[in-house]
Design a protein around this motif. Structure first.
Motif, PDB file in Angstrom:
ATOM      1  N   LEU A  23      81.146  14.577  77.191  1.00  0.00           N
ATOM      2  CA  LEU A  23      82.295  13.568  75.801  1.00  0.00           C
ATOM      3  C   LEU A  23      82.293  14.293  75.437  1.00  0.00           C
ATOM      4  N   ILE A  24      81.770  14.653  74.685  1.00  0.00           N
ATOM      5  CA  ILE A  24      82.101  15.787  73.185  1.00  0.00           C
ATOM      6  C   ILE A  24      83.259  16.769  74.227  1.00  0.00           C
ATOM      7  N   LEU A  25      83.253  17.695  75.013  1.00  0.00           N
ATOM      8  CA  LEU A  25      83.970  18.794  75.527  1.00  0.00           C
ATOM      9  C   LEU A  25      85.303  18.210  75.650  1.00  0.00           C
ATOM     10  N   SER A  26      85.082  16.753  76.464  1.00  0.00           N
ATOM     11  CA  SER A  26      86.532  16.416  76.763  1.00  0.00           C
ATOM     12  C   SER A  26      87.419  16.437  75.976  1.00  0.00           C
ATOM     13  N   GLY A  27      86.970  16.315  75.059  1.00  0.00           N
ATOM     14  CA  GLY A  27      88.467  16.405  74.387  1.00  0.00           C
ATOM     15  C   GLY A  27      88.475  17.934  73.010  1.00  0.00           C
ATOM     16  N   GLY A  28      87.321  18.740  73.196  1.00  0.00           N
ATOM     17  CA  GLY A  28      87.900  19.700  72.467  1.00  0.00           C
ATOM     18  C   GLY A  28      87.082  19.611  71.103  1.00  0.00           C
ATOM     19  N   ALA A  29      86.968  20.617  70.994  1.00  0.00           N
ATOM     20  CA  ALA A  29      86.336  20.520  69.007  1.00  0.00           C
ATOM     21  C   ALA A  29      87.626  20.326  68.227  1.00  0.00           C
ATOM     22  N   ASP A  30      88.380  20.379  68.505  1.00  0.00           N
ATOM     23  CA  ASP A  30      90.064  20.051  67.799  1.00  0.00           C
ATOM     24  C   ASP A  30      90.545  18.396  67.796  1.00  0.00           C
ATOM     25  N   ALA A  31      89.586  17.624  68.694  1.00  0.00           N
ATOM     26  CA  ALA A  31      89.896  16.538  69.367  1.00  0.00           C
ATOM     27  C   ALA A  31      90.317  15.325  68.193  1.00  0.00           C
ATOM     28  N   ALA A  32      90.778  13.865  68.057  1.00  0.00           N
ATOM     29  CA  ALA A  32      90.968  13.330  67.311  1.00  0.00           C
ATOM     30  C   ALA A  32      89.180  12.460  67.336  1.00  0.00           C
ATOM     31  N   PRO A  33      89.546  11.695  66.221  1.00  0.00           N
ATOM     32  CA  PRO A  33      87.902  11.128  65.227  1.00  0.00           C
ATOM     33  C   PRO A  33      88.143  10.095  66.284  1.00  0.00           C
ATOM     34  N   ALA A  34      86.962   9.703  67.038  1.00  0.00           N
ATOM     35  CA  ALA A  34      86.803   8.404  68.282  1.00  0.00           C
ATOM     36  C   ALA A  34      86.243   7.648  67.711  1.00  0.00           C
ATOM     37  N   ALA A  35      86.577   6.278  67.613  1.00  0.00           N
ATOM     38  CA  ALA A  35      85.995   5.431  67.021  1.00  0.00           C
ATOM     39  C   ALA A  35      84.424   4.876  67.172  1.00  0.00           C
ATOM     40  N   ALA A  36      84.632   4.676  66.253  1.00  0.00           N
ATOM     41  CA  ALA A  36      82.979   3.950  65.676  1.00  0.00           C
ATOM     42  C   ALA A  36      82.235   4.311  66.285  1.00  0.00           C
ATOM     43  N   ALA A  37      80.521   4.447  66.592  1.00  0.00           N
ATOM     44  CA  ALA A  37      80.150   4.217  67.069  1.00  0.00           C
ATOM     45  C   ALA A  37      78.830   2.939  67.070  1.00  0.00           C
ATOM     46  N   ALA A  38      78.013   1.990  67.863  1.00  0.00           N
ATOM     47  CA  ALA A  38      77.439   0.777  68.030  1.00  0.00           C
ATOM     48  C   ALA A  38      76.431   1.009  66.611  1.00  0.00           C
ATOM     49  N   ALA A  39      76.270  -0.328  66.176  1.00  0.00           N
ATOM     50  CA  ALA A  39      75.790  -0.581  64.948  1.00  0.00           C
ATOM     51  C   ALA A  39      74.287   0.392  64.344  1.00  0.00           C
ATOM     52  N   ASP A  40      73.495   0.859  66.421  1.00  0.00           N
ATOM     53  CA  ASP A  40      72.093   1.783  65.803  1.00  0.00           C
ATOM     54  C   ASP A  40      71.844   1.931  67.691  1.00  0.00           C
ATOM     55  N   CYS A  41      71.564   3.384  67.519  1.00  0.00           N
ATOM     56  CA  CYS A  41      70.893   3.984  68.825  1.00  0.00           C
ATOM     57  C   CYS A  41      69.403   3.837  68.658  1.00  0.00           C
ATOM     58  N   GLY A  42      68.690   2.868  68.466  1.00  0.00           N
ATOM     59  CA  GLY A  42      67.226   3.416  68.844  1.00  0.00           C
ATOM     60  C   GLY A  42      65.993   4.133  67.489  1.00  0.00           C
ATOM     61  N   VAL A  43      65.601   3.786  68.070  1.00  0.00           N
ATOM     62  CA  VAL A  43      64.400   4.395  66.411  1.00  0.00           C
ATOM     63  C   VAL A  43      63.500   4.872  67.308  1.00  0.00           C
ATOM     64  N   LEU A  44      63.031   6.629  67.038  1.00  0.00           N
ATOM     65  CA  LEU A  44      62.069   7.416  67.438  1.00  0.00           C
ATOM     66  C   LEU A  44      60.897   6.752  65.880  1.00  0.00           C
ATOM     67  N   PHE A  45      59.651   6.877  66.247  1.00  0.00           N
ATOM     68  CA  PHE A  45      58.736   7.219  65.482  1.00  0.00           C
ATOM     69  C   PHE A  45      56.897   7.603  65.511  1.00  0.00           C
TER      70      PHE A  45
END
Length: 393
Positions: A23-45
């Protein structure tokens, strides 16, 4: 900070990791900003209620220990699974890392445990860690490093997607040319050649941190904010050259303890200890330090020793600045392959971190045969794209 060599902790793989990197490589290091991600991505405890590092529950919770020879630290020193244990302290199990040295490479051992998937990115990282100033036994003065950090593999020198956040690197007896200090360092990238160096920004506390501390780091909106016991110690965004030190790829969560060198050793055998009471990560959530420690306390009060709902979200909520350093080597790493038949390692020399290898040269390391994809030095097989895995010996 100065280091003679640095290697990432392990070859970390998963379908989520491959997808995230693509996903990150597809836009390259100079890619335009992506849209905001989901509210949360889970928890590790994790409260580290394990019998030993060979406990199936430990590996089942995604933890791995290091058991090999390699950098960072004293060249030739061993990283031992046996240096990780889970004693009871004040009625609670803790993860304990031991490092020992008699002043020689053969007599020096290190310890490391880490999450074996690259799925930790933006959000809040927290842990209660006990640092020590003096050894449990033996003479004091060794240049030991007691740590808590996140890291991704360096695929090649000056990799623009390399990400590392050192929440704490505590040097009770100094090292790297300085005196006693605790460092928070955010990395853009590093390289091994022509001489080891890197691009990063760093903050230090030049005082004793012996004892238990709540270490919290918030990664959000282009800022990396570091807290110790609820006090903001650093807010990192870019290095001195303007490169983003905000992470660009998912990382693993790591704890290790190692000796920078043996220059501070005087006599006998010295054993140092670092302890971890619990660890907590909230993906894509900015959690106040007091709330992070309160959440850990809630889990423990409820008798919950392990929670893992982390989905591995990878879309940045705040864009890093555009990259300015371009790689000088291919940007697409070679995918390792594992032949069905055992590889013939009989004529291959053992990999040596100080040797220069040219493309096509072969070495054996960790019971595997490896072939260099291009010129490389100080890059450990299995950790970066410099090496192709030709199979188990």
């Amino acid at each position: 900070m100065s280091r003679t060599t640095r290697t990432t902790t392990a070859a970390l793989t998963s379908l989520a990791t491959v997808a995230a990197t693509a996903l990150i490589l597809s836009g390259g290091a100079d890619a335009a900003p992506a849209a905001a991600a989901a509210a949360d991505c889970g928890v590790l405890f994790d409260d580290f209620h394990y019998a030993s590092p060979t406990d199936s529950a430990f590996s089942g919770a995604g933890w791995t220990t290091r058991n090999d020879v390699g950098s960072p630290g004293v060249p030739g020193a061993r990283w031992l699974t046996g240096n990780v244990s889970f004693p009871t302290v004040n009625g609670e199990r803790v993860a304990q890392l031991n490092a020992s040295t008699d002043g020689s490479a053969n007599g020096t051992t290190h310890a490391e445990m880490y999450q074996n998937q690259l799925r930790f990115f933006e959000g809040t990282y927290a842990s209660r860690v006990r640092f020590t100033d003096a050894p449990d036994s033996g003479t004091d003065g060794d240049h030991v490093n007691e740590t808590y950090f996140t890291i991704s593999p360096l695929r090649y020198d000056r990799d623009p997607l390399y990400s590392e956040l050192d929440f704490s690197e505590y040097l009770p007896n100094g090292g790297w040319g300085g005196s006693q200090a605790n460092y928070q360092t955010s990395w853009y990238t590093y390289w091994n050649n022509p001489t080891w160096d890197g691009l990063r920004t760093s903050t230090a506390q030049n005082r004793s941190l012996a004892g238990w501390h709540d270490i919290v780091t918030q990664v959000s909106g282009g800022h990396v904010k570091y807290y110790i016991d609820g006090v903001l110690t650093a807010d990192h965004t870019t290095d001195a050259q303007g490169n983003p030190v905000y992470p660009r790829t998912p990382m693993s969560i790591n704890y290790n303890m190692w000796f920078i060198d043996t220059a501070g050793h005087t006599s006998g055998n010295s054993v140092y200890t670092e302890q971890v009471d619990w660890t907590y990560y909230a993906g894509n959530q900015v959690v106040a330090p007091s709330d992070a420690t309160a959440k850990a306390a809630q889990y423990r009060t409820a008798g919950t020793s392990h929670v893992d709902t982390v989905t591995g979200c990878t879309t940045p909520t705040g864009p890093p600045a555009t990259t300015t350093t371009k790689p000088t080597t291919p940007t697409t790493p070679t995918t390792p392959t594992t032949p069905s038949q055992p590889a013939d390692c009989s004529t291959a020399p053992e990999w040596d971190w100080g040797t220069v290898y040219l493309g096509g040269q072969r070495v054996k390391h960790s019971a595997h045969l490896w072939q260099a994809n291009w010129w490389t030095q100080g890059s450990e097989p299995g950790l970066t794209a410099q090496w192709a895995d030709l199979g188990h010996c």
